[in-house]
Design a protein around this motif. Structure first.
Motif, PDB file in Angstrom:
ATOM      1  N   PHE B  44       0.950  -1.104   0.035  1.00  0.00           N
ATOM      2  CA  PHE B  44       0.043  -0.162  -0.031  1.00  0.00           C
ATOM      3  C   PHE B  44       0.965   1.280   0.081  1.00  0.00           C
ATOM      4  N   VAL B 110      -5.147   0.228  -5.168  1.00  0.00           N
ATOM      5  CA  VAL B 110      -5.029   1.309  -4.361  1.00  0.00           C
ATOM      6  C   VAL B 110      -6.335   2.003  -4.174  1.00  0.00           C
ATOM      7  N   SER B 113      -8.467   0.085  -1.995  1.00  0.00           N
ATOM      8  CA  SER B 113      -7.713  -0.077  -0.595  1.00  0.00           C
ATOM      9  C   SER B 113      -8.039   0.960   0.409  1.00  0.00           C
ATOM     10  N   TYR B 117      -8.276   1.036   4.344  1.00  0.00           N
ATOM     11  CA  TYR B 117      -7.170   1.840   5.152  1.00  0.00           C
ATOM     12  C   TYR B 117      -7.634   2.881   6.197  1.00  0.00           C
TER      13      TYR B 117
END
Lengths: 148, 148
Positions: B44, B110, B113, B117
């Motif tokens: 990440f 990404v 995510s 996150y």
């Protein structure tokens, strides 16, 4: 507040916190390895536990629990420490498990390292804290513990 | 106060602080890897930097500096990310250095995510902090920065 996003301030706080931790740990680890040849977490962590918790020896499983490492990570690490003459491993008489025993050179290493470790933790961590910091660290630890 | 020793209270504070950090990080990392298949720090961290700092691509050297990883650690990690189709690497035309480029599947990963996150950082870190904690983290970061 949108929990699906981190705004600039939140992101900054998260990175700041991670970096502060990393910097302090790096400094302690560097000072330890330069002055003692031992790694802080692995070598010193194992040797101190053997002496302080086990009077020189512990079952490998007890070390796993106390260090919160995986079995396999600890096992690999102990193999390297054994090769360097810091510990010995013996199968237990019960045939169930392994005893980890500090050698005399492991004992000398940990004795020589304790004051260096203490000085490094004072310098890079404790001396940086105000009384308020200490209180907040304690309270935050309690809150985080409760979450688990 | 003897700086060659850590008394019980000092030792406890040091372990408490290390454990709090470890617990929060473990929870964020676990949630990330379970829900996204990406590691928090490596995967990440690389993908977010490529998008946010480089609009999709950066020189490998820029990634090294931004992540504060060693060259060789990052290089091994990028090899694995390349194998998983998240990034590509191309030698620079100047013949000096390597360009790291996000793939479309890296971009999708990404994007998917980020909210996960953000939620994990809110839940396990930001939501645990009082206003006083935030002030402390900021001040401690400043003091620790000055030491370097």
């Amino acid at each position: 507040m949108d929990k699906n996003e981190l705004n600039e301030e939140e992101m900054q706080l998260w990175y700041m916190w991670k970096n502060t931790f990393k910097k302090i740990m790096d400094r302690v680890v560097k000072e330890m390895s330069e002055k003692t040849g031992l790694s802080e977490e692995g070598d010193f962590g194992v040797l101190v536990r053997l002496v302080d918790l086990g009077n020189g020896e512990l079952r490998q499983q007890e070390l796993v629990e106390s260090m919160e490492w995986t079995k396999s990570r600890l096992s690999h690490h102990l193999t390297r420490m054994e090769q360097r003459g810091l510990v010995l491993r013996k199968p237990l008489d019960t045939g169930n498990g392994v005893q980890v025993i500090i050698t005399s050179s492991g004992k000398s290493a940990v004795d020589a390292s304790r004051p260096i470790y203490a000085k490094a933790v004072h310098k890079h961590f404790l001396d940086q804290l105000t009384d308020q910091d200490i209180e907040l660290i304690t309270k935050l630890a309690e809150r985080v513990d409760k979450m688990s």
